[in-house]
Design a protein around this motif. Structure first.
Motif, mmCIF file in Angstrom:
data_model
loop_
_atom_site.group_PDB
_atom_site.id
_atom_site.type_symbol
_atom_site.label_atom_id
_atom_site.label_comp_id
_atom_site.label_asym_id
_atom_site.label_seq_id
_atom_site.Cartn_x
_atom_site.Cartn_y
_atom_site.Cartn_z
ATOM 1 N N ARG A 153 0.828 -1.208 0.000
ATOM 2 C CA ARG A 153 0.000 0.000 0.000
ATOM 3 C C ARG A 153 0.866 1.264 0.000
ATOM 4 O O ARG A 153 1.942 1.293 0.587
ATOM 5 N N ASN A 154 0.350 2.307 -0.642
ATOM 6 C CA ASN A 154 1.060 3.586 -0.649
ATOM 7 C C ASN A 154 1.028 4.259 0.714
ATOM 8 O O ASN A 154 1.954 4.997 1.066
ATOM 9 N N VAL A 155 -0.042 4.051 1.448
ATOM 10 C CA VAL A 155 -0.186 4.619 2.787
ATOM 11 C C VAL A 155 -0.492 3.481 3.753
ATOM 12 O O VAL A 155 -1.453 2.735 3.545
ATOM 13 N N ILE A 156 0.323 3.351 4.783
ATOM 14 C CA ILE A 156 0.133 2.285 5.767
ATOM 15 C C ILE A 156 -0.060 2.918 7.140
ATOM 16 O O ILE A 156 0.846 3.569 7.667
ATOM 17 N N SER A 157 -1.242 2.737 7.682
ATOM 18 C CA SER A 157 -1.577 3.274 8.999
ATOM 19 C C SER A 157 -1.321 2.215 10.064
ATOM 20 O O SER A 157 -0.954 1.069 9.763
ATOM 21 N N GLU A 158 -1.570 2.591 11.317
ATOM 22 C CA GLU A 158 -1.419 1.625 12.397
ATOM 23 C C GLU A 158 -2.445 0.504 12.256
ATOM 24 O O GLU A 158 -2.164 -0.659 12.577
ATOM 25 N N ALA A 159 -3.636 0.845 11.723
ATOM 26 C CA ALA A 159 -4.645 -0.189 11.471
ATOM 27 C C ALA A 159 -4.154 -1.153 10.395
ATOM 28 O O ALA A 159 -4.386 -2.370 10.480
ATOM 29 N N THR A 184 6.592 3.159 4.133
ATOM 30 C CA THR A 184 6.059 2.125 3.239
ATOM 31 C C THR A 184 7.176 1.476 2.418
ATOM 32 O O THR A 184 8.028 2.176 1.861
ATOM 33 N N PRO A 185 7.168 0.149 2.295
ATOM 34 C CA PRO A 185 8.260 -0.546 1.586
ATOM 35 C C PRO A 185 8.250 -0.353 0.075
ATOM 36 O O PRO A 185 9.248 -0.642 -0.573
ATOM 37 N N ASN A 186 7.126 0.101 -0.513
ATOM 38 C CA ASN A 186 7.090 0.184 -1.975
ATOM 39 C C ASN A 186 8.013 1.257 -2.525
ATOM 40 O O ASN A 186 8.256 1.303 -3.732
#
Length: 655
Positions: free
Chosen positions: A397-403, A451-453
């Motif tokens: 994902r481009n944006v990774i939240s705590e959820a 984010t790893p991407n």
């Protein structure tokens, strides 16, 4: 002195110092004379001079920081609790560097072979970037990731190629070269320099070594560990998933100081004590922490292709015998080949050899593989594949939240649970594989580096492809128009792929697809093509809860009271159940029919079309006929999976 010479007839007892040494060497110790045994000559690769070509990384950073096209897409202050903020806090503790902008240097190295027009020459490029630029800039090939050097590749004969001494020498040369190339950055790691930045302002800048992008083989060399050990944690080789704490530079230095025996360090801790990481030459740098996650080699090529897919083949042959196992694999191939076409989806033939696939082929296979194996293998194996795919798509994902991190950890937990089926069936005796084990570090690495991407070796590998293409261009002229190029490279839907690429670059956060939704009675003069779509029926509900699936039969428009209505004639699909299938985590739909058995059609406004949908048949346990083609897919089966793995937008919609 003259009186002493008289005793020797005016001649000294020794002609020179060499004569003195010769007499000393001939002196006997008791009755045992000294002897001399000449050492063997050093191997030629050890005495050879090696060239390392590089560009000044300091000037590279200057150019990136000052690039006006990055304005608004470059950060000069850390904005979250991550590794960069920790480094900035350390810098602020020094009054001389307090208030300086921290610029982490991202590095990546990966050996490659350019085979077109170069005689299979091997290259060892070193890439660099700055972490301050946004991930979308780095992925978009806007010169935010460039080659700053070519490392030397020592060569020897087959006799010495696999010896420990040659391997150690290769690693020493690697670290020494990196240290030399990056040396120009070192002064500005402790004393700031003033630079002109992309937004027009001048800032005080402090450099530091940032995340290092590398596959596992490269990580072994970088961290100076023994192969098959974890480059980030203290886990032992035979039980990598034991939950051990992270490795650090101070701990390794202490072990080397306390344990003199290099063999004990090798066997008990997986440390090659004779090697020193290049990061030890730079302040605030710990190679164990800086090694980043690698989606391509750890997840796609590693856990999916080299592990689970190989285990699947082994299980089928172990359970059903080689002949029957290969027949089942052939049917899986036919199922994959029968999947309906979709924009950006690779169309597989039914005779592909898995072992010859590239990283892009493996990515494409992940999108369609799950329904193809369902019915041929135990339920827990299907769920293991599903959990791995869930993990991969969340991590990309481009944006990774705590959820999102909680979802990621949940997927990992289920993967570890369901993969036990490979052990209970006798397929694999253990799961201590470094690339698969790396999944346990993803949540922590994302918290550190984001984010790893944006830190994936697929970005650098695309640079390899670009280099190969340039060499190929030297041999012959390439097509200049899209239609001609599509014919030359045998990709008929190249125009759609370019369309999709441009849309994704211009609108990276738009969940829609720019693909052509087709309703064509004779596509390419071969077959009828009617694509499927998501229809928005309730915007207040999230995801697939507010969408219905339909198949477009015809596009048309008409006027009523001087108003034009663009419409589509669609055939509805009904959801099977009120939740996704538990094994594949995908919703199942089937063609909607009335009580009299006739299909359910409707006319809808084009504004209600959300995006294209991709369906894959529910194959069940039966073998499919050999004559089933991909363009028969939507007419030949009774029920379908809504393919949430078709792309990342579909994953968010249909999860």
């Amino acid at each position: 002195m003259a009186a002493q010479l008289l005793n020797h007839n005016d001649s000294p007892p020794f002609a020179d110092h060499k004569d003195l040494h010769k007499v000393i060497d001939a002196t006997q110790l008791g009755n045992v004379p000294w002897q001399y045994h000449p050492e063997h000559d050093a191997p030629p690769w050890m005495d050879k001079e090696y060239e390392v070509w590089y560009r000044d990384p300091c000037l590279m950073a200057h150019n990136m920081l000052a690039n006006p096209t990055y304005k608004g897409e470059i950060d000069f202050t850390p904005f979250q609790e991550d590794w960069a903020l920790q480094q900035a806090d350390k810098i602020s503790e020094d009054p001389n560097t307090h208030g300086s902008t921290f610029v982490p240097i991202i590095l990546s190295s990966n050996k490659t072979t350019v085979s077109v027009g170069t005689g299979n020459n091997k290259y060892y490029p070193l890439y660099a970037s700055i972490r301050n630029v946004h991930n979308n800039v780095r992925r978009a090939h806007r010169d935010a990731l460039i080659i700053i050097g070519f490392l030397s590749i020592p060569k020897t004969d087959k006799k010495n190629a696999k010896t420990e001494s040659f391997h150690i020498f290769h690693c020493q040369l690697f670290h020494r070269s990196l240290s030399a190339i990056l040396n120009s950055l070192k002064p500005a790691m402790t004393e700031y320099e003033v630079l002109h930045c992309a937004d027009g302002h001048f800032r005080r800048v402090i450099y530091g070594l940032g995340p290092y992008i590398a596959d596992y083989e490269e990580q072994v060399v970088l961290s100076c560990i023994v192969r098959n050990w974890c480059p980030k944690s203290l886990a032992i080789q035979t039980d990598l998933d034991s939950g051990s704490p992270y490795q650090c530079r101070e701990h390794t230095d202490l072990l080397i100081h306390e344990i003199i025996d290099s063999d004990a360090l090798w066997d008990e801790f997986g440390i090659v004590s004779i090697l020193v990481p290049f990061t030890n030459d730079f302040p605030r740098a710990d190679i164990y922490q800086l090694l980043s996650s690698d989606l391509l080699h750890q997840l796609v090529k590693g856990a999916f292709k080299d592990h689970l897919m190989d285990w699947l083949v082994k299980y089928l042959r172990l359970t059903h015998g080689t002949k029957r196992g290969d027949e089942i694999m052939s049917n899986i191939d036919r199922r994959i080949a029968a999947v309906a076409s979709f924009t950006g989806l690779h169309q597989f033939s039914d005779s592909r050899d898995f072992k010859q696939w590239t990283g892009n082929d493996s990515k494409a296979l992940m999108k369609v593989f799950l329904p193809a194996i369902e019915g041929h293998i135990p339920q827990d194996m299907v769920r293991a594949f599903c959990a791995l795919l869930e993990f991969c798509y969340i991590a990309q994902r481009n944006v990774i939240s705590e959820a999102s991190l909680n979802e990621l950890q949940n997927a990992l937990t289920w993967f570890h649970h369901y993969r036990q089926i490979f052990k209970t069936t006798g397929t694999k005796p253990h799961f201590s594989y470094p690339r698969q084990h790396s999944m346990a570090h993803y949540a922590d690495m994302i918290r550190l580096f984001g984010t790893p991407n944006g830190l994936c070796s697929s970005i650098t590998e695309s640079k390899h492809i670009k280099a190969s293409s340039r060499n190929n261009a030297l041999e012959r002229k390439r097509a200049r128009m899209v239609a001609a190029l599509a014919e030359e490279v045998c990709v008929p839907h190249l125009r759609c792929l370019i369309h999709y690429f441009l849309f994704s670059q211009l609108f990276p956060d738009d969940p829609r697809n720019p693909e052509d939704i087709c309703a064509c009675p004779l596509w390419r003069n071969v077959y009828v093509r009617n694509n499927c779509i998501f229809v928005n029926i309730n915007p207040e509900l999230e995801g697939i809860e507010g969408l219905e699936v339909a198949r477009v039969k015809w596009f048309f428009s008409f006027k009523f009271n001087w108003v034009t209505y663009p419409c589509a004639l669609v055939q509805w699909f009904d959801k099977v159940g009120d939740h996704a299938d538990e094994d594949t985590s995908m919703w199942i739909v089937r063609p909607s029919i009335h009580d009299d058995g006739t299909p359910s059609f409707a006319v809808i406004h084009l504004k209600t079309v959300y995006r294209a949908a991709h369906l894959i048949p529910v194959y069940g346990r039966d073998f499919i006929p050999n004559n089933i083609q991909y363009f028969h897919s939507y007419d030949a089966f009774c029920s379908y999976y809504v393919n949430k793995f078709a792309d990342h937008h579909a994953f968010e919609i249909a999860s």
